[in-house]
Design an enzyme around this catalytic site. Structure first.
Site, PDB file in Angstrom:
ATOM      1  N   ASP A   1      29.703  14.773 -77.297  1.00  0.00           N
ATOM      2  CA  ASP A   1      30.571  13.957 -76.458  1.00  0.00           C
ATOM      3  C   ASP A   1      30.536  14.563 -75.065  1.00  0.00           C
ATOM      4  O   ASP A   1      30.331  15.759 -74.897  1.00  0.00           O
ATOM      5  CB  ASP A   1      31.988  13.858 -77.016  1.00  0.00           C
ATOM      6  CG  ASP A   1      32.653  15.205 -77.232  1.00  0.00           C
ATOM      7  OD1 ASP A   1      33.413  15.641 -76.344  1.00  0.00           O
ATOM      8  OD2 ASP A   1      32.413  15.830 -78.284  1.00  0.00           O
TER       9      ASP A   1
ATOM     10  N   GLU B   1      45.824  13.162 -79.004  1.00  0.00           N
ATOM     11  CA  GLU B   1      46.196  14.577 -79.046  1.00  0.00           C
ATOM     12  C   GLU B   1      47.326  14.792 -78.053  1.00  0.00           C
ATOM     13  O   GLU B   1      47.510  14.010 -77.125  1.00  0.00           O
ATOM     14  CB  GLU B   1      44.992  15.461 -78.715  1.00  0.00           C
ATOM     15  CG  GLU B   1      44.230  15.071 -77.452  1.00  0.00           C
ATOM     16  CD  GLU B   1      42.917  15.815 -77.301  1.00  0.00           C
ATOM     17  OE1 GLU B   1      42.958  17.057 -77.238  1.00  0.00           O
ATOM     18  OE2 GLU B   1      41.863  15.151 -77.231  1.00  0.00           O
TER      19      GLU B   1
END
Length: 263
Positions: free
Chosen positions: A60, A147
């Site tokens: 990523d 998150e």
């Protein structure tokens, strides 16, 4: 005309037809799965199946990856890439456009992800993501990155109860899924997963972060599709460190999953 001059002329014509020499290797053929040629600045000895033993791997990337030769990276095992697109309701990753374009040209399977903020409505965030991520044939499902955010001066202190967290996630997912025609993937961390009981969300592919212990230890009993196992990867073609990920399955399972999930 002499034979020598005729040969010279034909040679010049052939060179002109070929054009200028390419800079770097051409894109690899579509559909090829490359074995990972990855290193790690801080490798971990994971219990159970090591990440290196998964045949399909990727990365990523965000603005922190300032220089990527996507053709070279792909040939060294970057078979897929999740690219950071947006945050909250008004932040666009400045590297997203370039990463999205160049990864696609290199034949890397690519998807975009959104970093969620709890101080902006899920509807506004979904619309912001849709505004900035083109509905591109062949793209992977969108990703919702969940998150706790300790860095935002306005959102860090906002931590809704678990039921409200899951409700907001479903609202974002509903809008984004309707637009792209694909059910989003959920990315999360062990702390966030546990505190918000994300195991209650059924029917989603999970992309799970666990860089110190195995994913099965960090999320006991949880099914997963992708595992982010390192933040300190080194790959030819990428300047600096990058996150490393694996797909949970064989090469054939990867092909099957792509057939069912790509746009």
């Amino acid at each position: 005309m002499s034979l020598t001059r005729r040969i010279a002329l034909l040679s010049l014509m052939a060179l002109a037809a070929c054009g200028a020499p390419r800079s770097g290797p051409p894109p690899a053929p579509d559909g090829v799965i490359f074995a990972p040629n990855f290193a790690d600045v801080h490798p971990v000895e994971f219990r159970g199946r090591a990440p290196q033993n998964y045949p399909v791997q990727g990365i990523d990337a965000a603005r922190f990856q300032t220089s990527i030769n996507w053709n070279e990276a792909r040939r060294n095992g970057v078979n897929f890439a999740f690219l950071k697109a947006t945050e909250g309701g008004d932040l666009l990753d400045p590297a997203f456009g370039g990463h999205w374009r160049d990864a696609g040209r290199a034949g890397v399977e690519r998807g975009a992800y959104h970093f969620y903020y709890f101080c902006t409505s899920p509807e506004d965030q979904a619309r912001w993501f849709i505004r900035n991520v083109p509905r591109t044939p062949g793209m992977l499902p969108p990703v919702l990155d969940m998150e706790w955010n300790p860095f935002s001066p306005t959102c860090a202190h906002i931590r809704p109860p678990a039921r409200e967290v899951r409700a907001q996630m479903r609202r974002w997912i509903k809008i984004v899924e309707a637009h792209y025609g694909m059910r989003p993937i959920i990315y999360t961390t062990p702390k966030f997963f546990e505190e918000n009981d994300l195991s209650a969300l059924r029917g989603y592919d999970f992309w799970l972060r666990s860089t110190a212990i195995s994913v099965s230890e960090a999320y006991p009993g949880q099914r997963w599709r992708f595992w982010q196992y390192s933040a300190t990867g080194i790959i030819p073609g990428i300047v600096g460190k990058v996150d490393l990920n694996v797909f949970n399955g064989s090469r054939q399972q990867w092909v099957t999953w792509l057939a069912a999930h790509k746009l």
